[in-house]
Write a protein that holds these residues in place. Structure first.
Motif, mmCIF file in Angstrom:
data_model
loop_
_atom_site.group_PDB
_atom_site.id
_atom_site.type_symbol
_atom_site.label_atom_id
_atom_site.label_comp_id
_atom_site.label_asym_id
_atom_site.label_seq_id
_atom_site.Cartn_x
_atom_site.Cartn_y
_atom_site.Cartn_z
ATOM 1 N N THR A 300 0.826 -1.214 0.000
ATOM 2 C CA THR A 300 0.000 0.000 0.000
ATOM 3 C C THR A 300 0.859 1.263 0.000
ATOM 4 O O THR A 300 0.361 2.352 -0.274
ATOM 5 C CB THR A 300 -0.926 0.040 1.231
ATOM 6 O OG1 THR A 300 -0.140 0.156 2.429
ATOM 7 C CG2 THR A 300 -1.804 -1.197 1.306
ATOM 8 N N ARG A 301 2.162 1.109 0.303
ATOM 9 C CA ARG A 301 3.058 2.262 0.400
ATOM 10 C C ARG A 301 3.870 2.488 -0.873
ATOM 11 O O ARG A 301 4.661 3.437 -0.936
ATOM 12 C CB ARG A 301 4.037 2.061 1.568
ATOM 13 C CG ARG A 301 3.400 1.934 2.934
ATOM 14 C CD ARG A 301 2.871 3.233 3.433
ATOM 15 N NE ARG A 301 3.850 4.299 3.324
ATOM 16 C CZ ARG A 301 3.600 5.579 3.588
ATOM 17 N NH1 ARG A 301 2.383 5.940 3.937
ATOM 18 N NH2 ARG A 301 4.538 6.494 3.485
ATOM 19 N N ILE A 302 3.704 1.643 -1.873
ATOM 20 C CA ILE A 302 4.562 1.689 -3.059
ATOM 21 C C ILE A 302 4.561 3.060 -3.725
ATOM 22 O O ILE A 302 5.606 3.559 -4.158
ATOM 23 C CB ILE A 302 4.146 0.595 -4.063
ATOM 24 C CG1 ILE A 302 4.592 -0.768 -3.545
ATOM 25 C CG2 ILE A 302 4.748 0.859 -5.443
ATOM 26 C CD1 ILE A 302 4.154 -1.925 -4.411
ATOM 27 N N ASN A 303 3.401 3.688 -3.823
ATOM 28 C CA ASN A 303 3.307 4.979 -4.509
ATOM 29 C C ASN A 303 3.271 6.158 -3.538
ATOM 30 O O ASN A 303 2.835 7.247 -3.906
ATOM 31 C CB ASN A 303 2.071 5.003 -5.403
ATOM 32 C CG ASN A 303 2.185 4.022 -6.560
ATOM 33 O OD1 ASN A 303 3.217 3.969 -7.230
ATOM 34 N ND2 ASN A 303 1.146 3.223 -6.774
ATOM 35 N N LYS A 304 3.751 5.934 -2.326
ATOM 36 C CA LYS A 304 3.804 6.994 -1.323
ATOM 37 C C LYS A 304 5.235 7.175 -0.841
ATOM 38 O O LYS A 304 6.048 6.263 -0.913
ATOM 39 C CB LYS A 304 2.884 6.653 -0.138
ATOM 40 C CG LYS A 304 1.416 6.508 -0.525
ATOM 41 C CD LYS A 304 0.571 6.136 0.684
ATOM 42 C CE LYS A 304 -0.891 5.957 0.288
ATOM 43 N NZ LYS A 304 -1.739 5.560 1.451
ATOM 44 N N ARG A 305 5.544 8.356 -0.373
ATOM 45 C CA ARG A 305 6.885 8.647 0.125
ATOM 46 C C ARG A 305 6.848 8.866 1.628
ATOM 47 O O ARG A 305 5.824 9.230 2.203
ATOM 48 C CB ARG A 305 7.446 9.917 -0.551
ATOM 49 C CG ARG A 305 7.475 9.890 -2.063
ATOM 50 C CD ARG A 305 8.254 8.687 -2.615
ATOM 51 N NE ARG A 305 9.617 8.601 -2.147
ATOM 52 C CZ ARG A 305 10.666 9.141 -2.772
ATOM 53 N NH1 ARG A 305 10.479 9.809 -3.911
ATOM 54 N NH2 ARG A 305 11.890 8.987 -2.296
ATOM 55 N N VAL A 306 7.988 8.643 2.259
ATOM 56 C CA VAL A 306 8.085 8.877 3.698
ATOM 57 C C VAL A 306 8.422 10.341 3.949
ATOM 58 O O VAL A 306 8.834 11.073 3.033
ATOM 59 C CB VAL A 306 9.170 7.972 4.329
ATOM 60 C CG1 VAL A 306 8.845 6.509 4.110
ATOM 61 C CG2 VAL A 306 10.560 8.311 3.776
ATOM 62 N N THR A 307 8.233 10.781 5.183
ATOM 63 C CA THR A 307 8.661 12.112 5.587
ATOM 64 C C THR A 307 9.815 11.981 6.572
ATOM 65 O O THR A 307 10.040 10.914 7.146
ATOM 66 C CB THR A 307 7.515 12.894 6.260
ATOM 67 O OG1 THR A 307 6.990 12.117 7.345
ATOM 68 C CG2 THR A 307 6.405 13.197 5.271
ATOM 69 N N ARG A 308 10.545 13.041 6.733
ATOM 70 C CA ARG A 308 11.714 13.005 7.607
ATOM 71 C C ARG A 308 11.299 13.038 9.078
ATOM 72 O O ARG A 308 10.460 13.848 9.487
ATOM 73 C CB ARG A 308 12.632 14.186 7.299
ATOM 74 C CG ARG A 308 13.735 14.386 8.316
ATOM 75 C CD ARG A 308 14.614 15.567 7.950
ATOM 76 N NE ARG A 308 15.560 15.194 6.911
ATOM 77 C CZ ARG A 308 16.358 16.070 6.302
ATOM 78 N NH1 ARG A 308 16.268 17.351 6.596
ATOM 79 N NH2 ARG A 308 17.211 15.676 5.395
#
Length: 327
Positions: A300-308
């Motif tokens: 579910t996270r493939i097209n999402k980015r993390v934040t710092r």
């Protein structure tokens, strides 16, 4: 606390980074054979040497500082030699998925911009894991079944099983790569393989606080705070079985696999020393008892980015506490 950087700060990130070194670390979760565990997988932890200048005797995930070799344009030729169109698709995915934390999006010298930073930091994490514990996450260049980032599973199988590498060659190359990061691409070229970047999920990004110091030493003036600060990309790799592994007996002196609940328990009982990022990330795994659940979350996270993430230490009269993201 989550730090959101303004556009102007982002532009000047190259200057800010003189205080931080870029790094990558790899959380490896492998299916457990112990049916008595509450969790169906175990997480690899390495105990750092007591002689280390940074976090001596603490337990950490494998990883280390990014090198110029991880951004080498030579990787383009190696990945482009794959027998299918997986590399163009991978490149396009990272170009279209959106802007990640500054360490992924900052401008670099043209020479080191031939491959996406998302690929370079994955290479770094795979290289460091090979050096520190002997787990080699690679695939044959002739593997036509190589998975993409959007397939139905991220659980890696047959990792590191390159038929023409003998045990002797394996250890010789591990020593070479440990001494010189440029040897990793030479190893891949020699044995016709590529780092299995497709098995790594972008998991988090942590920035070391400026004043993570002992309050008593600070008060006495004997400790001005560690100058070692890192901007670190955390990746997750899921394996279908616990692999053979061995600490390097240099930076690391012990290796152990833990279910996430047992790892937190060991920390609370002072049997294992964990740093704030490790505590926070391991607690996230408490939400996933089965490997399949964890895999579904990754997909579910493939097209999402993390934040710092930027933990904030607060010095008190009777000790120190740390503010984590979201507090």
């Amino acid at each position: 606390m989550i730090v959101h950087l303004s556009k102007q700060i982002l532009i000047n990130m190259a200057t800010i980074l003189k205080h931080w070194r870029e790094a990558a670390t790899l959380i490896i979760a492998a299916k457990s054979k112990n049916i008595a565990n509450r969790y169906s997988y175990e997480i690899l932890m390495l105990k750092r040497s007591g002689k280390s200048k940074f976090m001596p005797s603490w337990s950490v995930f494998p990883g280390g500082v990014a090198e110029d070799a991880d951004f080498s344009p030579e990787w383009v030729g190696l990945f482009s030699s794959l027998d299918n169109d997986i590399w163009p698709k991978t490149f396009a995915h990272f170009a279209n998925v959106g802007q990640g934390p500054p360490m992924f999006s900052r401008q670099r010298d043209e020479h080191y911009s031939k491959i996406p930073s998302e690929v370079a930091f994955r290479i770094c994490a795979i290289r460091e894991t090979f050096e520190e514990c002997g787990i080699l996450l690679t695939r044959s260049s002739n593997d036509n079944k190589k998975k993409t980032l959007t397939e139905a599973t991220n659980i890696a199988k047959n990792y590191g099983k390159i038929g023409n590498i003998t045990i002797s060659d394996f250890e010789i190359w591990r020593e070479k790569v440990d001494k010189d990061a440029t040897q990793f691409i030479k190893m891949c070229q020699e044995f016709n393989m590529v780092p299995d970047i497709w098995s790594l999920t972008e998991w988090s990004n942590w920035l070391t606080p400026v004043n993570m110091v002992n309050k008593d030493r600070r008060a006495s003036g004997t400790d001005k705070g560690s100058k070692r600060r890192y901007d670190t990309a955390f990746f997750l790799c899921l394996l279908d079985t616990v692999p053979d592994a061995m600490h390097d007996d240099k930076e690391t002196v012990h290796l152990q696999w833990f279910p996430p609940d047992e790892l937190i328990k060991s920390h609370l009982e002072s049997k294992v020393k964990l740093a704030p990022p490790q505590i926070y990330e391991i607690c996230r795994f408490l939400n996933f008892k089965d490997m399949e659940e964890l895999n579904e979350f990754c997909l579910t996270r493939i097209n999402k980015r993390v934040t710092r993430n930027f933990p904030v230490p607060a010095i008190c009269d009777d000790g120190m506490f740390i503010l984590y993201p979201g507090q």
